[in-house]
Motif scaffolding. Structure first.
Motif, mmCIF file in Angstrom:
data_model
loop_
_atom_site.group_PDB
_atom_site.id
_atom_site.type_symbol
_atom_site.label_atom_id
_atom_site.label_comp_id
_atom_site.label_asym_id
_atom_site.label_seq_id
_atom_site.Cartn_x
_atom_site.Cartn_y
_atom_site.Cartn_z
ATOM 1 N N TRP A 60 0.812 -1.222 0.000
ATOM 2 C CA TRP A 60 0.000 0.000 0.000
ATOM 3 C C TRP A 60 0.841 1.266 0.000
ATOM 4 O O TRP A 60 0.501 2.245 -0.650
ATOM 5 N N GLY A 61 1.946 1.302 0.678
ATOM 6 C CA GLY A 61 2.798 2.488 0.645
ATOM 7 C C GLY A 61 3.861 2.356 -0.426
ATOM 8 O O GLY A 61 4.248 1.255 -0.804
ATOM 9 N N PRO A 107 6.820 2.248 3.757
ATOM 10 C CA PRO A 107 6.013 1.040 3.971
ATOM 11 C C PRO A 107 4.850 1.297 4.924
ATOM 12 O O PRO A 107 4.954 2.099 5.850
ATOM 13 N N ALA A 108 3.764 0.585 4.680
ATOM 14 C CA ALA A 108 2.540 0.744 5.468
ATOM 15 C C ALA A 108 2.471 -0.300 6.580
ATOM 16 O O ALA A 108 2.967 -1.412 6.446
ATOM 17 N N THR A 109 1.840 0.092 7.663
ATOM 18 C CA THR A 109 1.466 -0.819 8.736
ATOM 19 C C THR A 109 -0.038 -0.666 8.928
ATOM 20 O O THR A 109 -0.518 0.438 9.205
ATOM 21 N N VAL A 110 -0.782 -1.748 8.739
ATOM 22 C CA VAL A 110 -2.237 -1.718 8.880
ATOM 23 C C VAL A 110 -2.574 -2.016 10.337
ATOM 24 O O VAL A 110 -2.144 -3.026 10.890
ATOM 25 N N GLU A 111 -3.340 -1.112 10.950
ATOM 26 C CA GLU A 111 -3.728 -1.285 12.345
ATOM 27 C C GLU A 111 -5.109 -1.912 12.468
ATOM 28 O O GLU A 111 -5.318 -2.791 13.284
ATOM 29 N N TYR A 133 -0.662 3.429 8.938
ATOM 30 C CA TYR A 133 0.316 4.518 8.869
ATOM 31 C C TYR A 133 1.457 4.067 7.977
ATOM 32 O O TYR A 133 1.724 2.877 7.829
ATOM 33 N N MET A 134 2.089 5.033 7.346
ATOM 34 C CA MET A 134 3.276 4.796 6.535
ATOM 35 C C MET A 134 4.463 5.373 7.298
ATOM 36 O O MET A 134 4.353 6.446 7.886
ATOM 37 N N TYR A 171 3.084 8.769 8.838
ATOM 38 C CA TYR A 171 1.989 9.448 8.153
ATOM 39 C C TYR A 171 0.770 8.540 8.258
ATOM 40 O O TYR A 171 0.773 7.434 7.725
ATOM 41 N N ARG A 172 -0.261 9.003 8.950
ATOM 42 C CA ARG A 172 -1.444 8.173 9.196
ATOM 43 C C ARG A 172 -2.525 8.414 8.148
ATOM 44 O O ARG A 172 -2.684 9.524 7.648
#
Length: 161
Positions: free
Chosen positions: A42-43, A48-52, A65-66, A74-75
Motif C-alpha cells: 500500500w505504501g 512502507p505501510a502498517t495496517v492497524e 500509517y506509513m 503518516y497516518r
C-alpha cells in the motif's frame, strides 16, 4: 511493472490507474483483503505501510500509517462503502493526525477498485475521484500519482510468492 496506464482527468476530477497481472482475480483480491498483504504494497517502497485496523465490510474502517525514511509516521484511513469480493471495492481515503483522527483540513478521495479476468490474468482498475480541482491539484503536488504507481508496482512480487 504491471501498471499499464495512469490517466489524470482534471475535467472529470479523476485519477485512474490500470494494471494487468498474471494472476487470477481471487489472488489479486487477497492483496486487498488480507491486511498483512495490503501493508506489503500500500505504501510506496520508501514509505512502507502498517495496517492497524482492517474491517473490509460496508461501513468498516481500515486504519494505517506509513513510515518514512527518517522514521516519520503518516497516518491514513479508509471508510469502506461497498465490497463485492473478489470483484470490487469502494472506499473513501483520507489523512489522519498522530492519534489517528481523520484530518478534516486534508483532502479525501473516493476510490473504486475493480478486478476483472483478462487474458488468463487480472486487470485492476483503480479510480480515485476528487471533490474539487483544488483538492486534486493539492494531492498531485504531494505526489499521489507517482506514489500510487510505485505502490501498485510492488504487487507483482507479492503475486509471485
Amino acid at each position: 511493472m504491471s501498471v499499464t496506464g495512469v490517466d489524470k482527468n482534471p475535467d472529470n476530477l479523476t485519477l485512474t490507474l490500470v494494471a494487468d497481472f498474471a494472476a487470477p482475480v481471487a489472488r489479486v483480491w487477497r492483496l486487498w483483503s488480507d491486511p498483512r498483504q495490503l501493508e506489503r504494497w500500500w505504501g510506496p517502497p520508501a514509505y512502507p505501510a502498517t495496517v492497524e485496523e482492517h474491517d473490509l465490510t460496508p461501513g468498516g474502517d481500515v486504519t494505517y500509517y506509513m513510515t518514512g525514511p527518517e522514521d516519520e509516521k503518516y497516518r491514513g484511513w479508509w471508510r469502506v462503502a461497498t465490497v463485492d469480493p473478489p470483484a470490487s471495492l469502494e472506499f473513501t481515503d483520507g489523512f489522519a493526525d498522530e492519534q489517528g483522527v481523520p484530518d478534516a483540513a486534508m483532502p479525501t478521495t473516493t476510490n473504486r477498485v475493480t478486478l476483472t479476468a483478462r487474458d488468463g490474468g487480472t486487470r485492476m482498475e483503480m479510480r480515485s475521484a476528487f471533490d474539487s480541482r483544488e483538492q486534486m491539484e493539492r494531492l498531485m503536488t504531494m505526489g499521489m500519482d507517482e506514489g500510487l504507481r510505485e505502490a501498485v508496482g510492488q504487487m507483482d512480487d507479492l503475486l509471485a510468492d
